[in-house]
Write a protein that holds these residues in place. Structure first.
Motif, PDB file in Angstrom:
ATOM      1  N   ASN A  15      12.272 -29.710  20.998  1.00 28.12           N
ATOM      2  CA  ASN A  15      11.217 -30.612  20.167  1.00 28.12           C
ATOM      3  C   ASN A  15       9.819 -30.312  20.474  1.00 28.12           C
ATOM      4  O   ASN A  15       9.126 -30.182  19.565  1.00 28.12           O
ATOM      5  CB  ASN A  15      11.712 -31.872  19.977  1.00 28.12           C
ATOM      6  N   LEU A  16       9.592 -30.063  21.777  1.00 29.50           N
ATOM      7  CA  LEU A  16       8.209 -29.646  22.029  1.00 29.50           C
ATOM      8  C   LEU A  16       7.821 -28.403  21.639  1.00 29.50           C
ATOM      9  O   LEU A  16       6.414 -28.095  21.160  1.00 29.50           O
ATOM     10  CB  LEU A  16       7.949 -29.752  23.647  1.00 29.50           C
ATOM     11  N   ILE A  17       8.655 -27.431  21.545  1.00 28.81           N
ATOM     12  CA  ILE A  17       8.355 -26.123  20.679  1.00 28.81           C
ATOM     13  C   ILE A  17       8.051 -26.354  19.532  1.00 28.81           C
ATOM     14  O   ILE A  17       7.205 -25.838  18.801  1.00 28.81           O
ATOM     15  CB  ILE A  17       9.488 -25.106  21.218  1.00 28.81           C
ATOM     16  N   GLY A  18       9.089 -27.033  18.779  1.00 32.02           N
ATOM     17  CA  GLY A  18       9.046 -27.398  17.275  1.00 32.02           C
ATOM     18  C   GLY A  18       7.684 -28.089  16.957  1.00 32.02           C
ATOM     19  O   GLY A  18       7.076 -27.855  16.050  1.00 32.02           O
ATOM     20  N   LEU A  19       7.362 -29.120  17.941  1.00 33.81           N
ATOM     21  CA  LEU A  19       6.063 -29.775  17.533  1.00 33.81           C
ATOM     22  C   LEU A  19       5.053 -28.832  17.429  1.00 33.81           C
ATOM     23  O   LEU A  19       4.030 -28.658  16.710  1.00 33.81           O
ATOM     24  CB  LEU A  19       5.829 -30.904  18.912  1.00 33.81           C
ATOM     25  N   ALA A  23       2.976 -28.500  14.073  1.00 33.39           N
ATOM     26  CA  ALA A  23       1.580 -28.612  14.242  1.00 33.39           C
ATOM     27  C   ALA A  23       0.477 -27.674  13.568  1.00 33.39           C
ATOM     28  O   ALA A  23      -0.360 -27.673  12.605  1.00 33.39           O
ATOM     29  CB  ALA A  23       0.895 -29.029  15.355  1.00 33.39           C
ATOM     30  N   LEU A  24       0.786 -26.121  14.071  1.00 28.79           N
ATOM     31  CA  LEU A  24       0.052 -25.221  13.389  1.00 28.79           C
ATOM     32  C   LEU A  24       0.476 -24.835  11.973  1.00 28.79           C
ATOM     33  O   LEU A  24      -0.513 -24.602  11.108  1.00 28.79           O
ATOM     34  CB  LEU A  24       0.650 -23.788  14.205  1.00 28.79           C
ATOM     35  N   VAL A  25       1.543 -24.998  11.721  1.00 33.54           N
ATOM     36  CA  VAL A  25       2.222 -24.624  10.062  1.00 33.54           C
ATOM     37  C   VAL A  25       1.476 -25.845   9.313  1.00 33.54           C
ATOM     38  O   VAL A  25       0.897 -25.334   8.137  1.00 33.54           O
ATOM     39  CB  VAL A  25       3.575 -25.001   9.887  1.00 33.54           C
ATOM     40  N   GLY A  26       1.612 -27.099   9.534  1.00 37.89           N
ATOM     41  CA  GLY A  26       0.962 -28.273   8.941  1.00 37.89           C
ATOM     42  C   GLY A  26      -0.700 -27.803   8.995  1.00 37.89           C
ATOM     43  O   GLY A  26      -1.261 -28.025   7.870  1.00 37.89           O
ATOM     44  N   LEU A  27      -1.269 -27.377   9.974  1.00 34.35           N
ATOM     45  CA  LEU A  27      -2.954 -27.225   9.812  1.00 34.35           C
ATOM     46  C   LEU A  27      -3.005 -25.837   8.948  1.00 34.35           C
ATOM     47  O   LEU A  27      -3.970 -26.186   8.155  1.00 34.35           O
ATOM     48  CB  LEU A  27      -3.224 -26.725  11.290  1.00 34.35           C
ATOM     49  N   VAL A  28      -2.277 -24.927   8.945  1.00 35.73           N
ATOM     50  CA  VAL A  28      -2.608 -24.073   8.191  1.00 35.73           C
ATOM     51  C   VAL A  28      -2.370 -24.347   6.489  1.00 35.73           C
ATOM     52  O   VAL A  28      -3.234 -23.798   5.702  1.00 35.73           O
ATOM     53  CB  VAL A  28      -1.715 -22.588   8.552  1.00 35.73           C
ATOM     54  N   ALA A  29      -1.264 -25.009   6.459  1.00 37.27           N
ATOM     55  CA  ALA A  29      -0.789 -25.190   5.108  1.00 37.27           C
ATOM     56  C   ALA A  29      -1.814 -26.349   4.538  1.00 37.27           C
ATOM     57  O   ALA A  29      -2.314 -26.374   3.253  1.00 37.27           O
ATOM     58  CB  ALA A  29       0.589 -25.933   4.952  1.00 37.27           C
ATOM     59  N   GLY A  31      -5.090 -27.475   5.968  1.00 42.71           N
ATOM     60  CA  GLY A  31      -6.376 -27.422   6.356  1.00 42.71           C
ATOM     61  C   GLY A  31      -6.916 -28.419   7.124  1.00 42.71           C
ATOM     62  O   GLY A  31      -7.974 -28.656   7.694  1.00 42.71           O
ATOM     63  N   SER A  32      -5.963 -29.433   7.497  1.00 42.65           N
ATOM     64  CA  SER A  32      -6.392 -30.650   8.435  1.00 42.65           C
ATOM     65  C   SER A  32      -5.582 -30.931   9.645  1.00 42.65           C
ATOM     66  O   SER A  32      -4.349 -30.859   9.568  1.00 42.65           O
ATOM     67  CB  SER A  32      -6.192 -31.868   7.430  1.00 42.65           C
ATOM     68  N   ALA A  33      -6.102 -30.917  10.603  1.00 45.79           N
ATOM     69  CA  ALA A  33      -5.558 -31.208  11.956  1.00 45.79           C
ATOM     70  C   ALA A  33      -4.700 -32.635  12.070  1.00 45.79           C
ATOM     71  O   ALA A  33      -3.610 -32.510  12.440  1.00 45.79           O
ATOM     72  CB  ALA A  33      -6.614 -30.822  13.302  1.00 45.79           C
ATOM     73  N   ALA A  34      -5.363 -33.470  11.166  1.00 47.43           N
ATOM     74  CA  ALA A  34      -4.868 -34.867  11.312  1.00 47.43           C
ATOM     75  C   ALA A  34      -3.577 -34.792  10.630  1.00 47.43           C
ATOM     76  O   ALA A  34      -2.527 -35.310  10.976  1.00 47.43           O
ATOM     77  CB  ALA A  34      -5.531 -35.940  10.793  1.00 47.43           C
ATOM     78  N   VAL A  35      -3.649 -34.426   9.070  1.00 42.04           N
ATOM     79  CA  VAL A  35      -2.460 -34.153   8.619  1.00 42.04           C
ATOM     80  C   VAL A  35      -1.280 -33.396   9.165  1.00 42.04           C
ATOM     81  O   VAL A  35      -0.010 -33.665   9.212  1.00 42.04           O
ATOM     82  CB  VAL A  35      -2.721 -33.892   7.187  1.00 42.04           C
ATOM     83  N   GLY A  36      -1.742 -32.112   9.708  1.00 40.96           N
ATOM     84  CA  GLY A  36      -0.924 -31.302  10.530  1.00 40.96           C
ATOM     85  C   GLY A  36      -0.160 -31.984  11.457  1.00 40.96           C
ATOM     86  O   GLY A  36       0.987 -31.494  11.855  1.00 40.96           O
ATOM     87  N   GLY A  37      -1.155 -32.670  12.095  1.00 40.61           N
ATOM     88  CA  GLY A  37      -0.422 -33.258  13.499  1.00 40.61           C
ATOM     89  C   GLY A  37       0.413 -34.262  12.970  1.00 40.61           C
ATOM     90  O   GLY A  37       1.659 -34.705  13.773  1.00 40.61           O
ATOM     91  N   MET A  39       2.224 -34.637  10.217  1.00 40.23           N
ATOM     92  CA  MET A  39       3.653 -33.769   9.740  1.00 40.23           C
ATOM     93  C   MET A  39       4.577 -33.494  10.927  1.00 40.23           C
ATOM     94  O   MET A  39       5.596 -33.711  11.309  1.00 40.23           O
ATOM     95  CB  MET A  39       3.142 -32.806   9.034  1.00 40.23           C
ATOM     96  N   ALA A  40       3.692 -32.708  11.946  1.00 41.19           N
ATOM     97  CA  ALA A  40       4.379 -32.437  13.121  1.00 41.19           C
ATOM     98  C   ALA A  40       5.143 -33.597  14.034  1.00 41.19           C
ATOM     99  O   ALA A  40       6.091 -33.542  14.382  1.00 41.19           O
ATOM    100  CB  ALA A  40       3.522 -31.566  13.954  1.00 41.19           C
ATOM    101  N   LEU A  41       4.403 -34.562  13.982  1.00 47.10           N
ATOM    102  CA  LEU A  41       5.238 -35.870  14.783  1.00 47.10           C
ATOM    103  C   LEU A  41       6.265 -36.413  14.241  1.00 47.10           C
ATOM    104  O   LEU A  41       7.256 -36.827  14.826  1.00 47.10           O
ATOM    105  CB  LEU A  41       3.881 -37.057  14.979  1.00 47.10           C
ATOM    106  N   VAL A  42       6.087 -36.469  12.839  1.00 46.21           N
ATOM    107  CA  VAL A  42       7.316 -37.107  12.163  1.00 46.21           C
ATOM    108  C   VAL A  42       8.417 -36.047  12.010  1.00 46.21           C
ATOM    109  O   VAL A  42       9.750 -36.583  12.431  1.00 46.21           O
ATOM    110  CB  VAL A  42       6.853 -37.536  10.619  1.00 46.21           C
ATOM    111  N   ASN A  43       8.143 -34.821  11.797  1.00 46.40           N
ATOM    112  CA  ASN A  43       9.142 -33.901  11.760  1.00 46.40           C
ATOM    113  C   ASN A  43      10.003 -33.771  13.421  1.00 46.40           C
ATOM    114  O   ASN A  43      11.021 -33.662  13.427  1.00 46.40           O
ATOM    115  CB  ASN A  43       8.647 -32.399  11.678  1.00 46.40           C
ATOM    116  N   THR A  44       9.057 -33.746  14.383  1.00 48.39           N
ATOM    117  CA  THR A  44       9.767 -33.880  15.845  1.00 48.39           C
ATOM    118  C   THR A  44      10.576 -34.951  16.038  1.00 48.39           C
ATOM    119  O   THR A  44      11.616 -35.128  16.634  1.00 48.39           O
ATOM    120  CB  THR A  44       8.491 -33.923  16.832  1.00 48.39           C
ATOM    121  N   ALA A  45      10.054 -36.311  15.728  1.00 49.77           N
ATOM    122  CA  ALA A  45      10.878 -37.420  15.952  1.00 49.77           C
ATOM    123  C   ALA A  45      11.987 -37.643  15.158  1.00 49.77           C
ATOM    124  O   ALA A  45      13.183 -37.719  15.771  1.00 49.77           O
ATOM    125  CB  ALA A  45      10.031 -38.702  15.511  1.00 49.77           C
ATOM    126  N   VAL A  46      12.067 -36.897  13.718  1.00 52.30           N
ATOM    127  CA  VAL A  46      13.409 -36.872  13.070  1.00 52.30           C
ATOM    128  C   VAL A  46      14.309 -35.725  13.782  1.00 52.30           C
ATOM    129  O   VAL A  46      15.532 -35.862  13.778  1.00 52.30           O
ATOM    130  CB  VAL A  46      13.216 -36.549  11.737  1.00 52.30           C
TER     131      VAL A  46
END
Length: 67
Positions: A15-19, A23-29, A31-37, A39-46
């Motif tokens: 999950n650290l790898i997935g996080l 986060a990178l995919v969310g940032l690219v998709a 354009g926001s580090a906060a939104v990408g982060g 998204m990554a946290l929710v995805n990692t927890a689930v």
């Protein structure tokens, strides 16, 4: 059978790898580090919870094992 501790360590590392990837995919998709982060946290927890459940179920299935 795999121990619960081993399952947990494997899940956390995966999950650290997935996080990082999410986060990178969310940032690219977005354009926001906060939104990408976020998204990554929710995805990692689930993903962590689902992976642990998945591993524990498979640890009880004997099919395909040579003992």
């Amino acid at each position: 059978m795999e121990t619960r501790r081993r399952s947990l360590v494997k899940a956390v590392i995966w999950n650290l790898i997935g996080l990082a990837v999410m986060a990178l995919v969310g940032l690219v998709a977005t354009g926001s580090a906060a939104v990408g982060g976020a998204m990554a946290l929710v995805n990692t927890a689930v993903g962590l919870v689902m992976y642990l459940v998945y591993e524990r179920i498979w640890s009880r299935i004997r099919w395909g094992r040579h003992v």
